[in-house]
Design a protein around this motif. Structure first.
Motif, PDB file in Angstrom:
ATOM      1  N   SER A  30       0.848  -1.180   0.000  1.00 22.55           N
ATOM      2  CA  SER A  30       0.000   0.000   0.000  1.00 22.55           C
ATOM      3  C   SER A  30       0.885   1.232   0.000  1.00 22.55           C
ATOM      4  CB  SER A  30      -0.937   0.015   1.220  1.00 22.55           C
ATOM      5  OG  SER A  30      -0.205   0.234   2.417  1.00 22.55           O
ATOM      6  N   ALA A  31       0.329   2.337  -0.481  1.00 28.03           N
ATOM      7  CA  ALA A  31       1.107   3.576  -0.564  1.00 28.03           C
ATOM      8  C   ALA A  31       0.156   4.752  -0.670  1.00 28.03           C
ATOM      9  CB  ALA A  31       2.053   3.540  -1.758  1.00 28.03           C
ATOM     10  N   GLY A  32       0.693   5.950  -0.483  1.00 25.59           N
ATOM     11  CA  GLY A  32      -0.100   7.160  -0.597  1.00 25.59           C
ATOM     12  C   GLY A  32       0.542   8.169  -1.516  1.00 25.59           C
ATOM     13  N   THR A  33      -0.276   8.921  -2.233  1.00 25.29           N
ATOM     14  CA  THR A  33       0.259   9.967  -3.091  1.00 25.29           C
ATOM     15  C   THR A  33       0.753  11.155  -2.268  1.00 25.29           C
ATOM     16  OG1 THR A  33      -2.003  10.798  -3.377  1.00 25.29           O
ATOM     17  CG2 THR A  33      -1.144   9.318  -5.079  1.00 25.29           C
ATOM     18  N   HIS A  34       0.165  11.347  -1.085  1.00 25.90           N
ATOM     19  CA  HIS A  34       0.612  12.382  -0.137  1.00 25.90           C
ATOM     20  C   HIS A  34       0.561  11.768   1.259  1.00 25.90           C
ATOM     21  CE1 HIS A  34      -0.910  14.679  -3.628  1.00 25.90           C
ATOM     22  NE2 HIS A  34       0.109  15.469  -3.357  1.00 25.90           N
ATOM     23  N   PRO A  35       1.504  10.880   1.575  1.00 24.54           N
ATOM     24  CA  PRO A  35       1.403  10.090   2.800  1.00 24.54           C
ATOM     25  C   PRO A  35       1.409  10.932   4.072  1.00 24.54           C
ATOM     26  CG  PRO A  35       3.548   9.816   1.764  1.00 24.54           C
ATOM     27  CD  PRO A  35       2.696  10.534   0.787  1.00 24.54           C
ATOM     28  N   ALA A  36       0.648  10.450   5.047  1.00 26.85           N
ATOM     29  CA  ALA A  36       0.561  11.090   6.354  1.00 26.85           C
ATOM     30  C   ALA A  36       1.716  10.625   7.238  1.00 26.85           C
ATOM     31  CB  ALA A  36      -0.781  10.761   6.998  1.00 26.85           C
ATOM     32  N   ALA A  37       1.698  11.090   8.478  1.00 22.84           N
ATOM     33  CA  ALA A  37       2.764  10.724   9.402  1.00 22.84           C
ATOM     34  C   ALA A  37       2.518   9.387  10.082  1.00 22.84           C
ATOM     35  CB  ALA A  37       2.931  11.820  10.455  1.00 22.84           C
ATOM     36  N   GLU A  38       1.238   8.991  10.221  1.00 26.96           N
ATOM     37  CA  GLU A  38       0.942   7.743  10.903  1.00 26.96           C
ATOM     38  C   GLU A  38      -0.424   7.219  10.470  1.00 26.96           C
ATOM     39  OE1 GLU A  38       0.892   8.594  15.054  1.00 26.96           O
ATOM     40  OE2 GLU A  38      -0.856   9.898  14.935  1.00 26.96           O
ATOM     41  N   VAL A  39      -0.666   5.952  10.740  1.00 22.61           N
ATOM     42  CA  VAL A  39      -1.960   5.338  10.453  1.00 22.61           C
ATOM     43  C   VAL A  39      -3.005   5.933  11.398  1.00 22.61           C
ATOM     44  CG1 VAL A  39      -3.263   3.167  10.435  1.00 22.61           C
ATOM     45  CG2 VAL A  39      -0.879   3.211   9.649  1.00 22.61           C
ATOM     46  N   GLU A  40      -4.201   6.189  10.865  1.00 21.59           N
ATOM     47  CA  GLU A  40      -5.287   6.737  11.681  1.00 21.59           C
ATOM     48  C   GLU A  40      -5.585   5.797  12.860  1.00 21.59           C
ATOM     49  OE1 GLU A  40      -7.281   9.420  11.500  1.00 21.59           O
ATOM     50  OE2 GLU A  40      -6.419  10.324   9.704  1.00 21.59           O
ATOM     51  N   PRO A  41      -5.625   6.320  14.082  1.00 25.46           N
ATOM     52  CA  PRO A  41      -5.898   5.462  15.245  1.00 25.46           C
ATOM     53  C   PRO A  41      -7.210   4.686  15.130  1.00 25.46           C
ATOM     54  CG  PRO A  41      -5.100   7.607  15.960  1.00 25.46           C
ATOM     55  CD  PRO A  41      -5.325   7.710  14.477  1.00 25.46           C
ATOM     56  N   ALA A  42      -8.252   5.305  14.580  1.00 21.98           N
ATOM     57  CA  ALA A  42      -9.528   4.603  14.439  1.00 21.98           C
ATOM     58  C   ALA A  42      -9.414   3.436  13.476  1.00 21.98           C
ATOM     59  CB  ALA A  42     -10.610   5.570  13.967  1.00 21.98           C
ATOM     60  N   VAL A  43      -8.584   3.586  12.460  1.00 27.60           N
ATOM     61  CA  VAL A  43      -8.355   2.499  11.497  1.00 27.60           C
ATOM     62  C   VAL A  43      -7.673   1.327  12.194  1.00 27.60           C
ATOM     63  CG1 VAL A  43      -7.000   1.848   9.457  1.00 27.60           C
ATOM     64  CG2 VAL A  43      -8.339   3.975   9.459  1.00 27.60           C
ATOM     65  N   ALA A  44      -6.640   1.620  12.973  1.00 27.14           N
ATOM     66  CA  ALA A  44      -5.962   0.560  13.725  1.00 27.14           C
ATOM     67  C   ALA A  44      -6.931  -0.123  14.688  1.00 27.14           C
ATOM     68  CB  ALA A  44      -4.775   1.146  14.485  1.00 27.14           C
ATOM     69  N   GLN A  45      -7.834   0.652  15.289  1.00 27.08           N
ATOM     70  CA  GLN A  45      -8.785   0.081  16.255  1.00 27.08           C
ATOM     71  C   GLN A  45      -9.754  -0.890  15.590  1.00 27.08           C
ATOM     72  OE1 GLN A  45     -10.921   2.876  18.773  1.00 27.08           O
ATOM     73  NE2 GLN A  45     -12.649   1.465  19.001  1.00 27.08           N
ATOM     74  N   VAL A  46     -10.357  -0.481  14.457  1.00 24.15           N
ATOM     75  CA  VAL A  46     -11.357  -1.357  13.843  1.00 24.15           C
ATOM     76  C   VAL A  46     -10.707  -2.587  13.227  1.00 24.15           C
ATOM     77  CG1 VAL A  46     -12.925   0.567  13.435  1.00 24.15           C
ATOM     78  CG2 VAL A  46     -11.392  -0.155  11.600  1.00 24.15           C
ATOM     79  N   LEU A  47      -9.462  -2.472  12.801  1.00 20.25           N
ATOM     80  CA  LEU A  47      -8.762  -3.651  12.303  1.00 20.25           C
ATOM     81  C   LEU A  47      -8.440  -4.598  13.453  1.00 20.25           C
ATOM     82  CD1 LEU A  47      -6.402  -2.026   9.651  1.00 20.25           C
ATOM     83  CD2 LEU A  47      -8.312  -3.580   9.207  1.00 20.25           C
ATOM     84  N   PHE A  61       2.920   1.555   8.513  1.00 24.61           N
ATOM     85  CA  PHE A  61       3.211   2.987   8.494  1.00 24.61           C
ATOM     86  C   PHE A  61       2.950   3.525   7.092  1.00 24.61           C
ATOM     87  CE2 PHE A  61       7.045   0.808   7.219  1.00 24.61           C
ATOM     88  CZ  PHE A  61       7.648   1.619   6.261  1.00 24.61           C
ATOM     89  N   PRO A  62       2.532   4.793   6.984  1.00 26.71           N
ATOM     90  CA  PRO A  62       2.274   5.378   5.659  1.00 26.71           C
ATOM     91  C   PRO A  62       3.547   5.439   4.821  1.00 26.71           C
ATOM     92  CG  PRO A  62       1.177   6.645   7.366  1.00 26.71           C
ATOM     93  CD  PRO A  62       2.108   5.693   8.070  1.00 26.71           C
ATOM     94  N   LYS A  63       3.416   5.071   3.547  1.00 30.17           N
ATOM     95  CA  LYS A  63       4.555   5.021   2.647  1.00 30.17           C
ATOM     96  C   LYS A  63       4.264   5.825   1.381  1.00 30.17           C
ATOM     97  CE  LYS A  63       4.121   0.550   2.675  1.00 30.17           C
ATOM     98  NZ  LYS A  63       3.204   0.409   3.819  1.00 30.17           N
ATOM     99  N   PRO A  64       5.282   6.463   0.823  1.00 32.76           N
ATOM    100  CA  PRO A  64       5.094   7.173  -0.440  1.00 32.76           C
ATOM    101  C   PRO A  64       4.967   6.195  -1.597  1.00 32.76           C
ATOM    102  CG  PRO A  64       7.397   7.251   0.209  1.00 32.76           C
ATOM    103  CD  PRO A  64       6.657   6.602   1.350  1.00 32.76           C
ATOM    104  N   LEU A  65       4.298   6.615  -2.633  1.00 29.00           N
ATOM    105  CA  LEU A  65       4.147   5.800  -3.838  1.00 29.00           C
ATOM    106  C   LEU A  65       5.446   5.854  -4.632  1.00 29.00           C
ATOM    107  CD1 LEU A  65       2.050   4.174  -5.502  1.00 29.00           C
ATOM    108  CD2 LEU A  65       1.485   6.328  -6.666  1.00 29.00           C
ATOM    109  N   THR A  66       6.027   4.701  -4.925  1.00 25.82           N
ATOM    110  CA  THR A  66       7.293   4.655  -5.660  1.00 25.82           C
ATOM    111  C   THR A  66       7.131   3.878  -6.963  1.00 25.82           C
ATOM    112  OG1 THR A  66       8.052   2.622  -4.549  1.00 25.82           O
ATOM    113  CG2 THR A  66       8.594   4.724  -3.493  1.00 25.82           C
TER     114      THR A  66
END
Length: 211
Positions: free
Chosen positions: A114-131, A142-147
């Protein structure tokens, strides 16, 4: 007055990771290639993803993912597993959920990124919770840039709200999942987004060979 020590340059801090990856990929990639990718990964995380904690370790993890993808692109002998890449804007919500759920359900039978076009600093806490509620651990995510390497290695690229920003590589299968962004959403909404993504993954798995 005692002079302050000179600042530690990124390459010095990355030396251990570079040496470790050079050993892992010995005979496949030159030390110069590995150093370049590790240094670039460090700079991408620091500048674009705004990561501040554990930056050196995360740079090594990102570089390893890029090297694996590059080896696949160059035709290195491998498992031949399907490779799926999820892309969203910040790689902190939708794409992280999708990657974690697919990884959990396929148990090593699909290579997932997975990757982001404008990655954030960390995964959303609510996302980690529901997973976590679904039995999926994202402690190390952790958020990663698209390469380029990861895009070119993917068999299927699934965009989630950032289609125009994702580069098109001929011969790849592209899907767009119009899923709601969970950022700042109530936890009940985030659970619904998780379940919607999981349903889409069920459909995706039906289309993948040997899963």
């Amino acid at each position: 007055m005692t002079a302050s020590p000179p600042p530690v340059l990124p390459d010095e801090r990355l030396a251990s990771g570079i040496a470790s990856l050079a050993l892992r990929y010995r005979g496949r990639f030159s030390p110069e290639t590995i150093q370049r990718l590790v240094t670039d990964s460090y700079e991408c995380l620091a500048d674009h993803a705004r990561v501040r904690t554990h930056l050196v370790v995360l740079a090594e993890h990102l570089a390893a993912e890029r090297l694996d993808a590059l080896a696949h692109v160059q035709g290195a002998p491998g498992s031949g597993l399907p490779r799926v890449l999820f892309v969203c804007s910040h790689n902190a919500g939708r794409s992280q959920m999708a990657a974690a759920l697919l990884t959990h359900r396929t148990q090593g039978h699909v290579t997932v990124s997975s990757a982001g076009t404008h990655p954030a600093a960390e995964v959303e806490p609510a996302v980690a919770q529901v997973l976590s509620e679904a039995g999926v651990d994202v402690t190390d995510a952790f958020p990663k840039p698209l390469t380029d390497e990861v895009v070119k290695a993917a068999d299927i690229v699934i965009t989630m709200g950032c289609g125009d920003a994702c580069p098109i590589v001929p011969g790849r299968r592209y899907l767009d999942w119009p899923v709601t962004d969970p950022e700042d959403a109530p936890i009940t909404v985030v659970r619904g987004i998780r379940d919607e993504i999981d349903a889409r993954i069920t459909e995706l798995l039906d289309s993948l060979p040997n899963t």
